[in-house]
Design an enzyme around this catalytic site. Structure first.
Site, PDB file in Angstrom:
ATOM      1  CG  ASP A  41     -22.502-110.418 -42.776  1.00  0.00           C
ATOM      2  OD1 ASP A  41     -22.977-109.322 -42.400  1.00  0.00           O
ATOM      3  OD2 ASP A  41     -23.198-111.344 -43.218  1.00  0.00           O
ATOM      4  CG  HIS A 249     -10.370 -82.255 -38.369  1.00  0.00           C
ATOM      5  ND1 HIS A 249      -9.204 -82.857 -37.976  1.00  0.00           N
ATOM      6  CD2 HIS A 249     -10.031 -81.439 -39.399  1.00  0.00           C
ATOM      7  CE1 HIS A 249      -8.201 -82.438 -38.738  1.00  0.00           C
ATOM      8  NE2 HIS A 249      -8.687 -81.570 -39.616  1.00  0.00           N
ATOM      9  CG  ASP A 266     -12.685 -78.804 -45.546  1.00  0.00           C
ATOM     10  OD1 ASP A 266     -12.512 -79.405 -46.620  1.00  0.00           O
ATOM     11  OD2 ASP A 266     -11.745 -78.491 -44.782  1.00  0.00           O
ATOM     12  CG  ASP A 277      -9.007 -80.442 -48.825  1.00  0.00           C
ATOM     13  OD1 ASP A 277     -10.087 -80.054 -48.347  1.00  0.00           O
ATOM     14  OD2 ASP A 277      -7.975 -80.589 -48.147  1.00  0.00           O
ATOM     15  CG  HIS A 356      -6.003 -74.459 -39.928  1.00  0.00           C
ATOM     16  ND1 HIS A 356      -5.646 -73.959 -41.161  1.00  0.00           N
ATOM     17  CD2 HIS A 356      -7.280 -74.026 -39.701  1.00  0.00           C
ATOM     18  CE1 HIS A 356      -6.639 -73.270 -41.667  1.00  0.00           C
ATOM     19  NE2 HIS A 356      -7.649 -73.279 -40.807  1.00  0.00           N
ATOM     20  CG  HIS A 360      -2.948 -80.257 -46.941  1.00  0.00           C
ATOM     21  ND1 HIS A 360      -3.469 -81.025 -47.967  1.00  0.00           N
ATOM     22  CD2 HIS A 360      -4.014 -79.694 -46.318  1.00  0.00           C
ATOM     23  CE1 HIS A 360      -4.787 -80.936 -47.943  1.00  0.00           C
ATOM     24  NE2 HIS A 360      -5.151 -80.127 -46.958  1.00  0.00           N
ATOM     25  CG  HIS A 367      -3.964 -83.931 -44.968  1.00  0.00           C
ATOM     26  ND1 HIS A 367      -5.228 -84.306 -44.582  1.00  0.00           N
ATOM     27  CD2 HIS A 367      -3.870 -82.603 -44.682  1.00  0.00           C
ATOM     28  CE1 HIS A 367      -5.860 -83.267 -44.069  1.00  0.00           C
ATOM     29  NE2 HIS A 367      -5.060 -82.223 -44.127  1.00  0.00           N
ATOM     30  CD  GLU A 393      -6.519 -76.186 -45.531  1.00  0.00           C
ATOM     31  OE1 GLU A 393      -7.558 -76.274 -44.868  1.00  0.00           O
ATOM     32  OE2 GLU A 393      -5.870 -77.175 -45.910  1.00  0.00           O
ATOM     33  CE1 TYR A 397     -11.855 -72.276 -38.884  1.00  0.00           C
ATOM     34  CE2 TYR A 397      -9.582 -71.581 -38.583  1.00  0.00           C
ATOM     35  CZ  TYR A 397     -10.551 -72.216 -39.327  1.00  0.00           C
ATOM     36  OH  TYR A 397     -10.208 -72.800 -40.530  1.00  0.00           O
ATOM     37  NE  ARG A 421     -11.042 -75.294 -43.451  1.00  0.00           N
ATOM     38  CZ  ARG A 421     -11.761 -75.712 -42.409  1.00  0.00           C
ATOM     39  NH1 ARG A 421     -11.681 -75.055 -41.239  1.00  0.00           N
ATOM     40  NH2 ARG A 421     -12.554 -76.751 -42.499  1.00  0.00           N
ATOM     41  CD  GLU A 423      -8.939 -76.870 -48.205  1.00  0.00           C
ATOM     42  OE1 GLU A 423      -7.977 -77.648 -48.098  1.00  0.00           O
ATOM     43  OE2 GLU A 423     -10.045 -77.079 -47.647  1.00  0.00           O
TER      44      GLU A 423
END
Length: 464
Positions: A41, A249, A266, A277, A356, A360, A367, A393, A397, A421, A423
């Protein structure tokens, strides 16, 4: 649940803009989100449907927006109607205050407001005699079925003279195009949430040290978001130490941070529904190794090259082209890529390590919506326009263990486990661009200076 920083005029203006694109004698329906049960609940924190929020600013579940465009005695009339939960003192004691239909019209600028309990009775009446019925098809299957049921109810009255909309229109593209171009008021919020998020990245750098855990740094981010009014993260924060950075991710955020490794974060806050972002990568101990510095500087140069090329008329396809060429040249220079350089550039060989997209759209969604105009070669050919906001970004890797490794040209061990990375959030302006990410340290010197200062302050405090 009211949390908008935008004036009511912003939302009424958006509805007027949408009305202008509705055909005559039509109805458009937009549903609010529902609360989602997390366990038994208890519910997840409520997140409003973004299209509904964009047109209303109303932040309660179960509501419905009806937009009606029709002629009344030769005059074209546009009407906005909200259905929302009724005031209920007992429910409000337990779960929080509600606006209620009586106040909703005045506070949010609707022409009329009714209780949710009246939806099934009144919506078919709004559909009666209309030519077209518009809604965002496929976004919510349960709502799609409900819309079709309302329309079927009207169709069932045809023998009594009823007339149901004969044309069902998916209006997603209309509102997505509206959302793609940000207003000055929206941009003010996005600048604020970027500043808040930049402060959070600074705090993360200051608090990071070998032996701490990823989740402890995540807590520092969330603390900084919340204390400046961004109560929620815009998405699950990625706090990835060492080889975890090579999981794009990664959100487990449970491992210890080790000396001589990098930490990739990130993370961005959400303010009044709008997302930041931002990604930063920095050394856990505050000092880049030679190899880390080389890879990091290459990614930073590629990012700056892409950002500086942003202007009206340019495309993500063009930015990808110049970014991939720079990364490929750099990886070849470091010996990570081998072979004929021209052939490597033509083949975009850097994509083995840059796995990647370059960026975006950004806005109410991380996104964000908006057509990229992708061709058959998967190139994003949408020309930039002032008011668009996007992320830039690039990343590289190089995992510790790569099951797809080319045994004929293995990557030297010294590069293994490095994931980088960087960004930023970029606004397209009339003459070029504005980088909204202004206060998250990014150069090697900025990062090392900030972390050294924090380490010295901590050491001094510990010695007192």
């Amino acid at each position: 649940m009211k949390h908008t920083l935008l004036p009511v005029s912003e939302f009424t203006g958006r509805r007027q803009q949408f009305f202008q694109q509705m055909p005559e004698n039509s109805v458009a329906l937009f549903a609010a989100a529902k609360e989602v049960t997390r366990s038994n609940d208890t519910e997840y924190p409520f997140c409003q449907d973004k299209n509904f929020y964009y047109l209303t600013g109303f932040n309660e579940p179960d509501a419905l927006l009806v937009l009606i465009k029709q002629k009344d005695q030769d005059e074209l009339v546009c009407q906005s109607v909200l259905f929302c939960r009724e005031k209920n003192p007992m429910q409000e004691i337990w779960h929080g205050r509600r606006v209620g239909p009586e106040l909703a019209s005045g506070e949010y600028g609707f022409d009329a407001s009714f209780a949710c309990e009246e939806i099934d009775e009144l919506v078919p009446k709004y559909l009666e005699g209309k030519s077209q019925l518009m809604f965002c098809q496929g976004a919510d299957e349960a709502f799609d079925r409900r819309v079709l049921n309302w329309n079927s109810q009207v169709k069932a009255t045809v023998r009594q003279g009823g007339k149901a909309p004969a044309v069902l229109v998916d209006c997603s593209s209309i509102i997505e195009e509206m959302r793609l171009i940000k207003s000055p008021a929206e941009l003010d919020i996005m600048r604020k949430v970027n500043r808040i998020s930049g402060q959070a990245h600074q705090r993360a750098m200051e608090k990071t040290a070998p032996g701490k855990f990823e989740y402890q740094i995540e807590a520092e981010l969330l603390h900084e978001f919340a204390r400046h009014g961004a109560r929620h993260a815009a998405y699950g924060s990625i706090v990835a130490g060492g080889d975890n950075a090579n999981i794009l991710h990664y959100t487990d955020n449970c491992d210890a941070l080790n000396d001589n490794e990098l930490l990739l974060i990130d993370a961005g806050g959400e303010l009044a529904g709008y997302a930041a972002d931002i990604t930063r990568t920095f050394p856990v101990n505050g000092k880049f190794t030679k190899e880390q510095k080389a890879v990091y500087q290459l990614v930073l140069e590629a990012q700056e090259l892409a950002i500086q090329a942003i202007a009206p008329g340019k495309t993500l396809a063009y930015l990808n082209e110049i970014t991939c060429e720079h990364l490929t040249r750099g990886l070849h220079g470091l010996g990570i890529l081998t072979g004929d350089l021209d052939e490597l550039i033509t083949a975009r060989a850097c994509k083995k390590f840059f796995i990647h997209g370059l960026g975006h759209w950004l806005g109410l969604d991380v996104h964000d919506v908006g057509d990229y105009q992708v061709d058959k070669k998967r190139q994003q050919l949408r020309s930039f326009e002032p008011g668009m906001v996007m992320t830039i970004e690039p990343g590289l890797y190089i995992p510790l263990h790569d099951v797809n490794e080319d045994v004929a040209a293995p990557v030297d061990e010294k590069w293994r486990g490095i994931g980088v990375r960087i960004e930023d959030n970029i606004l397209v302006t009339e003459n070029g661009y504005e980088n909204l990410t202004v206060n998250a340290p990014k150069t090697i010197e900025e990062i090392e200076t900030l972390m050294a200062k924090a380490a010295n302050a901590h050491a001094t405090a510990a010695g007192q």
